[in-house]
Design a protein around this motif. Structure first.
Motif, PDB file in Angstrom:
ATOM      1  N   VAL A   1       2.872   4.366 -23.473  1.00  0.00           N
ATOM      2  CA  VAL A   1       1.569   4.392 -24.137  1.00  0.00           C
ATOM      3  C   VAL A   1       0.964   5.789 -24.135  1.00  0.00           C
ATOM      4  O   VAL A   1       0.553   6.299 -25.194  1.00  0.00           O
ATOM      5  N   PHE A   2       0.884   6.405 -22.983  1.00  0.00           N
ATOM      6  CA  PHE A   2       0.246   7.720 -22.885  1.00  0.00           C
ATOM      7  C   PHE A   2       0.954   8.774 -23.748  1.00  0.00           C
ATOM      8  O   PHE A   2       0.287   9.471 -24.525  1.00  0.00           O
ATOM      9  N   PRO A   3       2.280   8.911 -23.692  1.00  0.00           N
ATOM     10  CA  PRO A   3       2.934   9.899 -24.575  1.00  0.00           C
ATOM     11  C   PRO A   3       2.773   9.559 -26.048  1.00  0.00           C
ATOM     12  O   PRO A   3       2.523  10.444 -26.876  1.00  0.00           O
ATOM     13  N   ALA A   4       2.904   8.280 -26.405  1.00  0.00           N
ATOM     14  CA  ALA A   4       2.824   7.897 -27.815  1.00  0.00           C
ATOM     15  C   ALA A   4       1.436   8.126 -28.393  1.00  0.00           C
ATOM     16  O   ALA A   4       1.288   8.425 -29.586  1.00  0.00           O
ATOM     17  N   MET A   5       0.406   8.018 -27.558  1.00  0.00           N
ATOM     18  CA  MET A   5      -0.961   8.209 -28.036  1.00  0.00           C
ATOM     19  C   MET A   5      -1.381   9.670 -28.029  1.00  0.00           C
ATOM     20  O   MET A   5      -2.527   9.981 -28.374  1.00  0.00           O
ATOM     21  N   GLY A   6      -0.486  10.581 -27.621  1.00  0.00           N
ATOM     22  CA  GLY A   6      -0.765  12.000 -27.772  1.00  0.00           C
ATOM     23  C   GLY A   6      -0.914  12.808 -26.505  1.00  0.00           C
ATOM     24  O   GLY A   6      -1.167  14.014 -26.570  1.00  0.00           O
TER      25      GLY A   6
END
Length: 401
Positions: free
Chosen positions: A331-336
């Motif tokens: 989640v954290f990497p995919a959201m930027g």
């Protein structure tokens, strides 16, 4: 067993006391504050332990009248809608799509974990659904709705008790996990919000004299009036939607009505007072959320967790570990990998293990300390309270065949 039923006013009063107990504990125990544990969670869990002790030690069940809680939920989500400006919605388009895809993917993962754990532990047929997205992503409402069907389909007489116990334990875990996850990410990547951005929910943790110059009885009453009008329109729209055989939670209808109002009325009446991103609205939203959460947690019937064996705790433990890994590494990497992604990571624990208000409470605790993240408060409720319900119903229907 003696049942002590509290009135609505007494329940509301107790919830305020519970919140202040949580505030006092968070102030005294620095670790709670540092790990972004919401005050209402601290006090609410302590109150739930008190009712548990009363049940086991004195054979007294304390039952709370929770009618006021439903109205607080409407106030809270209507406040989110009133803060949703078009430019925020446009900015949230791509993050909304990404978060939706992540949540849909996790819905499948969560049910696979439930099925795998149930098979390994030799649990009866039908329990897998109750230990997956029915009770965790779905929460208490979805559990109550689907438990009779699952009980009839699999001959599982205690399906409701298992589902409610799983949803309750998930709510507790979600309340405790979101803040620490966000703190780890914020500290590791040196993130912070934009200090100049007005608050969307709650006021920053600074002395009152620095923040209350625009809060008075007039501004508060104007804000309450607009909130009430939006909620009333939301009720009317909800009836129309229901007649069209479209099922939406009432708070989602109020949220959408408020979004439309806040992006139209100020354009047609530019001289009219409107509370978007104002401190009075942030204050009312914060109050509504905290008392709602305090009521929800203090009214948990923790004794329903007993008698279900260690299997429930073990499966929920696995679900928690998987959720945390998914949040940090997906989640954290995919959201930027930015501050908004960290705030959404705190909220995702509520989506995956608890409920939308829990997710918002986690995010609010983070933003009070590190700065606002307005877009996060728009896209997460739309995903968790609207889109995901439809997908969850499809998946549950497949598992309950």
């Amino acid at each position: 067993m003696t049942t002590f039923q509290t009135s609505g006013l007494l329940t509301f009063t107790i919830a305020i006391v519970v919140f202040f107990v949580g505030t006092g504990l968070n102030t005294s125990v620095g670790l709670l504050r540092q790990w972004n544990i919401p005050e209402a969670v601290t006090g609410g869990l302590l109150a739930a332990l008190f009712t548990l002790s009363s049940y086991h030690l004195f054979n007294v069940e304390i039952a709370f009248d929770l009618d006021a809680r439903d109205m607080l939920l409407l106030y809270f989500f209507t406040g989110i809608g009133l803060n949703a400006r078009l430019r925020d919605l446009r900015a949230g388009g791509r993050p909304l799509a990404i978060l939706l895809a992540l949540t849909l993917s996790y819905l499948i993962i969560q049910n696979l974990v439930a099925v795998g754990s149930s098979v390994l532990l030799g649990l009866p047929d039908g329990i897998a659904a109750l230990l997956g997205s029915v009770s965790l992503i779905g929460g208490h409402g979805t559990t109550i709705a689907w438990a009779p069907l699952i009980a009839g389909r699999f001959g599982l007489g205690n399906a409701l008790e298992i589902g409610i116990a799983s949803a309750t334990l998930g709510l507790v875990v979600a309340s405790l996990v979101g803040g620490p996850v966000a703190r780890i990410l914020i500290k590791r990547y040196h993130l912070s919000g934009q200090a100049a951005e007005p608050p969307s929910i709650g006021l920053a943790n600074v002395p009152a004299t620095e923040q209350d110059t625009d809060i008075n009885h007039v501004s508060l009453l104007r804000t309450v009036l607009i909130l009430n009008v939006a909620v009333l329109i939301g009720f009317a729209v909800d009836e129309v939607v229901a007649e069209a055989s479209i099922k939406l939670p009432l708070f989602v209808t109020c949220l959408l009505v408020a979004i439309v109002m806040t992006n139209t009325i100020p354009r047609f009446f530019p001289g009219m007072y409107w509370p978007t991103r104002s401190r009075p609205l942030a204050l009312i939203s914060d109050l509504s959320l905290n008392i709602f959460l305090a009521m929800s947690l203090m009214s948990m019937r923790l004794w329903t967790l007993g008698g279900l064996g260690p299997a429930l705790v073990l499966v929920l433990g696995v679900q928690t570990v998987v959720a945390v890994f998914y949040i940090i590494f997906v989640v954290f990497p995919a959201m930027g990998r930015d501050y908004q992604a960290a705030v959404l990571s705190a909220g995702f624990s509520g989506i995956s293990l608890g409920a939308t208000p829990t997710a918002i409470a986690n995010m609010t605790a983070v933003t009070k300390l590190h700065g606002p993240a307005p877009t996060a408060f728009i896209i997460l409720p739309l995903v968790s309270a609207f889109f995901i319900d439809v997908a969850n119903a499809v998946v549950i229907g497949f598992m309950a065949r």
